[in-house]
Write a protein that holds these residues in place. Structure first.
Motif, short mmCIF file in Angstrom:
data_model
loop_
_atom_site.label_atom_id
_atom_site.label_comp_id
_atom_site.label_asym_id
_atom_site.label_seq_id
_atom_site.Cartn_x
_atom_site.Cartn_y
_atom_site.Cartn_z
N ALA A 1 1.07 -1.09 0.02
CA ALA A 1 0.08 0.01 0.20
C ALA A 1 0.98 1.10 0.06
CB ALA A 1 -0.76 0.06 1.26
N SER A 2 0.43 2.06 -0.61
CA SER A 2 1.00 3.63 -0.43
C SER A 2 0.86 4.18 0.87
CB SER A 2 0.50 4.39 -1.73
OG SER A 2 0.77 4.04 -2.94
N ILE A 3 1.73 5.42 1.18
CA ILE A 3 1.85 5.86 2.34
C ILE A 3 1.81 7.21 2.33
CG2 ILE A 3 3.35 6.32 4.35
CD1 ILE A 3 4.93 3.71 3.62
N ILE A 4 0.82 7.88 3.21
CA ILE A 4 0.73 9.24 3.26
C ILE A 4 1.19 9.49 4.95
CG2 ILE A 4 -1.19 11.17 3.92
CD1 ILE A 4 -0.97 10.45 1.16
N VAL B 1 7.90 19.67 11.66
CA VAL B 1 8.28 18.55 12.56
C VAL B 1 9.21 17.58 11.71
CG1 VAL B 1 6.61 16.98 11.76
CG2 VAL B 1 7.22 17.01 14.24
N GLY B 2 9.73 17.66 10.61
CA GLY B 2 10.73 16.90 10.04
C GLY B 2 10.23 15.96 8.84
N LYS B 3 9.09 16.32 8.12
CA LYS B 3 8.50 15.10 7.18
C LYS B 3 9.42 15.45 5.84
CE LYS B 3 4.61 17.77 7.02
NZ LYS B 3 4.94 18.84 8.03
N THR B 4 9.87 16.61 5.49
CA THR B 4 10.54 16.70 4.44
C THR B 4 12.06 15.64 4.73
OG1 THR B 4 9.82 18.65 3.68
CG2 THR B 4 12.23 17.98 2.87
N THR B 5 12.63 15.98 5.84
CA THR B 5 13.94 15.13 6.12
C THR B 5 13.56 13.94 6.19
OG1 THR B 5 14.70 17.02 7.57
CG2 THR B 5 15.81 14.93 7.96
N PHE B 6 12.43 13.44 6.73
CA PHE B 6 11.90 11.93 6.70
C PHE B 6 12.03 11.26 5.20
CE2 PHE B 6 8.51 8.66 7.45
CZ PHE B 6 9.35 7.75 8.11
N LEU B 7 11.24 12.13 4.46
CA LEU B 7 11.22 11.57 3.07
C LEU B 7 12.62 11.50 2.33
CD1 LEU B 7 8.13 13.73 1.63
CD2 LEU B 7 8.04 11.42 2.12
N ILE C 1 14.00 8.23 3.31
CA ILE C 1 13.18 7.16 2.70
C ILE C 1 13.91 7.20 1.38
CG2 ILE C 1 11.22 6.54 1.60
CD1 ILE C 1 9.88 7.47 3.86
N VAL C 2 14.33 8.34 0.62
CA VAL C 2 14.53 8.19 -0.73
C VAL C 2 15.91 7.70 -0.89
CG1 VAL C 2 15.66 9.92 -2.68
CG2 VAL C 2 13.22 10.19 -1.58
N GLU C 3 16.96 8.07 0.31
CA GLU C 3 18.09 7.29 0.43
C GLU C 3 18.19 5.70 0.13
OE1 GLU C 3 20.13 8.65 3.88
OE2 GLU C 3 20.32 10.63 3.08
N GLN C 4 16.99 5.22 0.75
CA GLN C 4 16.77 3.79 0.50
C GLN C 4 16.28 3.26 -0.78
OE1 GLN C 4 17.94 2.22 3.21
NE2 GLN C 4 18.18 4.48 3.90
N ILE C 5 15.86 4.13 -1.69
CA ILE C 5 15.55 3.69 -3.01
C ILE C 5 16.70 3.43 -4.01
CG2 ILE C 5 13.96 4.48 -5.08
CD1 ILE C 5 12.58 6.03 -3.18
N ASP C 6 16.51 2.04 -4.49
CA ASP C 6 17.32 1.64 -5.56
C ASP C 6 16.80 2.18 -6.75
OD1 ASP C 6 18.89 0.46 -7.26
OD2 ASP C 6 18.91 -1.64 -6.30
N VAL D 1 8.12 4.51 -8.39
CA VAL D 1 7.79 5.17 -6.74
C VAL D 1 7.95 6.54 -7.00
CG1 VAL D 1 8.70 5.36 -4.44
CG2 VAL D 1 9.00 3.03 -5.61
N MET D 2 6.69 7.26 -6.50
CA MET D 2 6.51 8.58 -6.55
C MET D 2 6.67 8.92 -5.16
SD MET D 2 3.46 9.66 -8.97
CE MET D 2 3.29 9.20 -10.70
N VAL D 3 7.55 10.24 -4.64
CA VAL D 3 7.60 10.80 -3.45
C VAL D 3 7.09 12.24 -3.58
CG1 VAL D 3 9.22 11.38 -1.55
CG2 VAL D 3 9.57 9.13 -2.68
N ILE D 4 6.04 12.35 -2.94
CA ILE D 4 5.41 13.78 -3.16
C ILE D 4 5.24 14.48 -1.91
CG2 ILE D 4 3.32 15.06 -4.23
CD1 ILE D 4 2.98 12.70 -5.89
N ASP D 5 6.08 15.61 -1.64
CA ASP D 5 5.76 16.34 -0.52
C ASP D 5 4.66 17.56 -0.61
OD1 ASP D 5 6.58 17.10 1.99
OD2 ASP D 5 8.64 17.96 1.56
N ASP D 6 4.54 17.99 0.57
CA ASP D 6 3.25 19.00 0.63
C ASP D 6 2.07 18.55 -0.22
OD1 ASP D 6 4.65 20.33 2.79
OD2 ASP D 6 5.85 21.37 1.24
#
Length: 205
Positions: free
Chosen positions: A7-10, A17-23, A26-31, A123-128
């Motif tokens: 499932a996708s994640i919201i 609070v650090g949402k962008t840093t958290f993303l 996550i991106v660092e783990q994407i191959d 994989v799409m990573v979308i902030d804000d």
């Protein structure tokens, strides 16, 4: 996600609070050899522009297709219609779907994703995402239903004070198990104290 349907994640959290840093973590783990990676940061200035965010994402898709498949998306009918930017619409997005009208903007995004997911998972990573216009949010909803959990993974973040606005979009997808929520909370006083103590021990050693 690579080995099983996921499932996708919201991700929800207060501003700063650090949402962008958290993303970013996550991106660092994407191959990026294993999947097609599509990042995007939504901006307040785009919130009133019809499908503006997807116009920018489509350009990223076209570059991936051209690089990996040698497919010139600009030659397709849909993309030619987009050459001057997303076409403004006088109709509500849901109205177009209900009436059976086909929006060339939507078809261009869908067709590009079909071509990409035929080759690799996406994989799409979308902030804000609170700044997405209503048509963009509806398109995101449609794509999650269309591609399910096997081909497309979306990891998105939004400010928690926009939870009520986004709930109709999120709840529908939650019921179908297409999306899961995560809440990113600030550190408690005790957690900050522990971090401080650990830092002091490291300095002393």
């Amino acid at each position: 996600f690579l080995s099983v349907d996921s499932a996708s994640i919201i991700i929800s959290g207060e501003a700063g609070v650090g949402k962008t840093t958290f993303l970013k973590k996550i991106v660092e783990q994407i191959d990026q050899e294993e999947v097609f990676y599509l990042p995007y940061v939504c901006h307040y200035a785009e919130k009133d522009f019809y499908l503006k965010s997807w116009h920018n994402l489509l350009r990223k898709m076209e570059l991936l297709l051209d690089k990996h498949l040698g497919t010139n998306m600009l030659q397709t009918e849909s993309s030619q219609a987009l050459s001057g930017g997303m076409n403004p619409s006088t109709h509500d997005f849901s109205e177009m779907v209900n009436d059976g009208r086909v929006d060339v903007n939507v078809m261009a995004v869908h067709d590009a994703l079909v071509k990409l997911t035929d080759q690799k998972k996406v994989v799409m990573v979308i902030d804000d995402i609170q700044w997405l216009d209503s048509a963009s949010l509806n398109l995101l909803n449609m794509l999650l239903f269309s591609f399910g959990k096997g081909k497309l993974l979306i990891i998105a973040a939004h400010r928690e004070d926009y939870q009520e606005v986004l709930n109709p979009f999120i709840i529908t997808l939650e019921k179908e198990n297409l999306i899961k929520r995560m809440y990113l909370n600030r550190f408690t006083f005790d957690e900050v104290s522990q971090l401080y103590e650990l830092n002091m021990l490291l300095i002393k050693s």
